[in-house]
Write an enzyme that holds these catalytic residues in place. Structure first.
Site, mmCIF file in Angstrom:
data_model
loop_
_atom_site.group_PDB
_atom_site.id
_atom_site.type_symbol
_atom_site.label_atom_id
_atom_site.label_comp_id
_atom_site.label_asym_id
_atom_site.label_seq_id
_atom_site.Cartn_x
_atom_site.Cartn_y
_atom_site.Cartn_z
ATOM 1 N N GLU A 101 48.187 43.972 30.736
ATOM 2 C CA GLU A 101 47.355 44.996 30.114
ATOM 3 C C GLU A 101 46.680 45.884 31.161
ATOM 4 O O GLU A 101 46.355 45.436 32.269
ATOM 5 C CB GLU A 101 46.296 44.333 29.223
ATOM 6 C CG GLU A 101 46.934 43.660 28.012
ATOM 7 C CD GLU A 101 45.951 42.988 27.071
ATOM 8 O OE1 GLU A 101 46.288 42.850 25.893
ATOM 9 O OE2 GLU A 101 44.855 42.603 27.515
ATOM 10 N N CYS A 114 41.834 50.701 34.846
ATOM 11 C CA CYS A 114 41.673 49.300 35.231
ATOM 12 C C CYS A 114 43.063 48.673 35.135
ATOM 13 O O CYS A 114 43.669 48.681 34.063
ATOM 14 C CB CYS A 114 40.688 48.621 34.285
ATOM 15 S SG CYS A 114 40.567 46.839 34.556
ATOM 16 N N CYS A 121 46.545 34.396 35.223
ATOM 17 C CA CYS A 121 45.708 34.179 36.406
ATOM 18 C C CYS A 121 45.557 32.679 36.627
ATOM 19 O O CYS A 121 45.502 31.910 35.669
ATOM 20 C CB CYS A 121 44.331 34.820 36.204
ATOM 21 S SG CYS A 121 43.293 34.737 37.680
ATOM 22 N N CYS A 125 38.342 31.253 35.494
ATOM 23 C CA CYS A 125 36.917 31.579 35.304
ATOM 24 C C CYS A 125 36.599 31.360 33.815
ATOM 25 O O CYS A 125 37.360 31.785 32.946
ATOM 26 C CB CYS A 125 36.633 33.025 35.690
ATOM 27 S SG CYS A 125 37.064 33.369 37.402
ATOM 28 N N CYS A 128 36.350 34.296 31.068
ATOM 29 C CA CYS A 128 37.379 35.342 31.088
ATOM 30 C C CYS A 128 38.597 34.906 30.282
ATOM 31 O O CYS A 128 39.142 33.817 30.498
ATOM 32 C CB CYS A 128 37.777 35.609 32.532
ATOM 33 S SG CYS A 128 39.249 36.628 32.693
ATOM 34 N N CYS A 346 35.559 44.100 30.069
ATOM 35 C CA CYS A 346 35.674 43.170 31.193
ATOM 36 C C CYS A 346 35.838 41.733 30.712
ATOM 37 O O CYS A 346 35.037 41.252 29.910
ATOM 38 C CB CYS A 346 34.384 43.239 31.999
ATOM 39 S SG CYS A 346 34.620 44.028 33.544
HETATM 40 S S1 SF4 Z 1 37.829 36.856 36.065
HETATM 41 FE FE1 SF4 Z 1 39.698 36.302 34.946
HETATM 42 S S2 SF4 Z 1 41.327 37.529 35.857
HETATM 43 FE FE2 SF4 Z 1 39.566 37.570 37.279
HETATM 44 S S3 SF4 Z 1 39.939 35.888 38.699
HETATM 45 FE FE3 SF4 Z 1 38.680 35.029 37.053
HETATM 46 S S4 SF4 Z 1 40.166 34.190 35.576
HETATM 47 FE FE4 SF4 Z 1 41.293 35.556 36.942
#
Ligand code: SF4
Length: 357
Positions: A101, A114, A121, A125, A128, A346
């Site tokens: 995306e 962006c 990933c 986190c 996220c 975000c």
């Molecule tokens: S915020 Fe999301 S995309 Fe960014 S490093 Fe952490 S898990 Fe990965």
């Protein structure tokens, strides 16, 4: 009688993996004139051609020769959604059917793209949506470049204005795809590519100290942002597991090194979560951390995701938090959430269209 098995033809090479010198060597080796390389290169990057047929200043014979040996693995826009606030989120389909995306964020003074750097990933986190997907693979430079081209087109078509800024803040951790991210920025800033100024580009990292130092060694000219979100290790470990191996001390030291090498001020991104990191004590810890390296702070509203229980702080606490920092001389920008209604904000990028493919 000998049955001859059909020999499968060799897979075609991705032509954008060749640099201009390699392209020239290939063309000369196939009895083409060397100056054709410049024309082909221009079609591939500056003009973002998606087929050899478009290369109208090449002879049919040359176009057929290229098409017989190469392919252009351009990304395709699968879906686009426009938010009430003008933000446009797009799902881009890659040549191997993965979806990523990218988002166009229009504002009064800038048009920002962006872009994603990985499919999924690996960093998990907790706040996220991408962090709840597995990392499938890195994007190559052309796939990041193509996102910028596609989002620039959206900016021109929808707002009559070209892109002014790019943030590597979509899906993925850019510094875990270091070489490709840097190559994409080299292409985006090159006069043979999009010719954008490096100062208009920001790479955002969750904090890989070793790679931050490498950015310093490579004396990059683009901006660096650190997704900080907590300025004490205990809290940061809870929401960003990468902090366990890249503590705040390690990061501060790497950022100081980066600053000495590049003279580039850092941006700290700080999402304010309700009753987690929004107290004046949290603001004090952030203020102390900002004293370790020249920096400014972007305070970002949170957009809840289905996978986690975090909530956005209320506006009064957010104001108090920002005021605390400002009164102590910290440069603070409060970034209101954009594209909430289409999950484009975000931390919300996670390919919810995936099931459709
Ligand atoms: S915020 Fe999301 S995309 Fe960014 S490093 Fe952490 S898990 Fe990965």
């Amino acid at each position: 009688m000998i049955m001859s098995a059909e020999i499968p033809s060799a897979p075609k090479q991705d032509i954008r993996k060749l640099d201009s010198t390699q392209l020239k060597e290939w063309l000369v080796a196939h009895n083409e004139q060397g100056f054709r390389a410049k024309q082909v290169y221009e079609w591939l990057w500056k003009k973002s051609a998606t087929s050899f047929d478009e290369m109208s200043n090449l002879s049919l014979k040359t176009r057929e020769l290229l098409a017989a040996h190469f392919e252009i693995k351009a990304i395709a826009t699968a879906t686009s959604q426009k938010s009430n606030d003008g933000t446009i989120k797009s799902a881009f389909k890659l040549h191997d059917a993965h979806l990523i995306e990218g988002v166009l964020i229009p504002s009064a003074d800038r048009m920002t793209a962006c872009v994603s750097s990985q499919v999924g990933c690996s960093l998990t986190c907790k706040f996220c949506a991408t962090g709840y997907m597995d990392r499938q693979r890195n994007l190559d430079a052309a796939e990041m470049y193509d996102q910028v081209v596609a989002i620039d087109r959206q900016a021109r078509e929808n707002f009559g204005i070209p892109l002014s800024n790019i943030v590597y803040m979509g899906m993925g951790e850019p510094l875990l795809n270091y070489a490709n991210v840097l190559e994409s920025i080299e292409k985006i800033t090159s006069p043979d590519g999009l010719g954008m100024a490096p100062k208009r580009i920001t790479v955002s990292t969750a904090g890989i100290a070793k790679m931050i130092k490498k950015l310093g060694d490579d004396q990059v000219r683009f901006n660096l942002a650190l997704s900080l979100h907590a300025a004490n290790d205990e809290k940061r470990n809870q929401i960003m597991p990468i902090n366990e191996s890249n503590s705040l001390d390690n990061l501060a030291e790497a950022l100081q090194y980066f600053y000495r090498q590049t003279n580039n001020r850092i941006t700290f991104e700080y999402i304010v979560f309700d009753k987690f990191n929004d107290s004046l004590q949290d603001a004090k810890e952030l203020w102390q951390f900002t004293k370790r390296v020249p920096a400014k702070v972007n305070i970002i509203e949170y957009n809840p995701i289905a996978e986690a229980d975090f909530k956005n702080t209320d506006s009064h606490r957010l104001e108090q938090f920002a005021k605390f920092l400002e009164q102590r001389g910290v440069i603070v920008n409060v970034r209101r959430s954009r594209g909430k209604d289409i999950d484009a904000a975000c931390g919300q990028l996670a390919n919810r269209e995936k099931a459709a493919y």
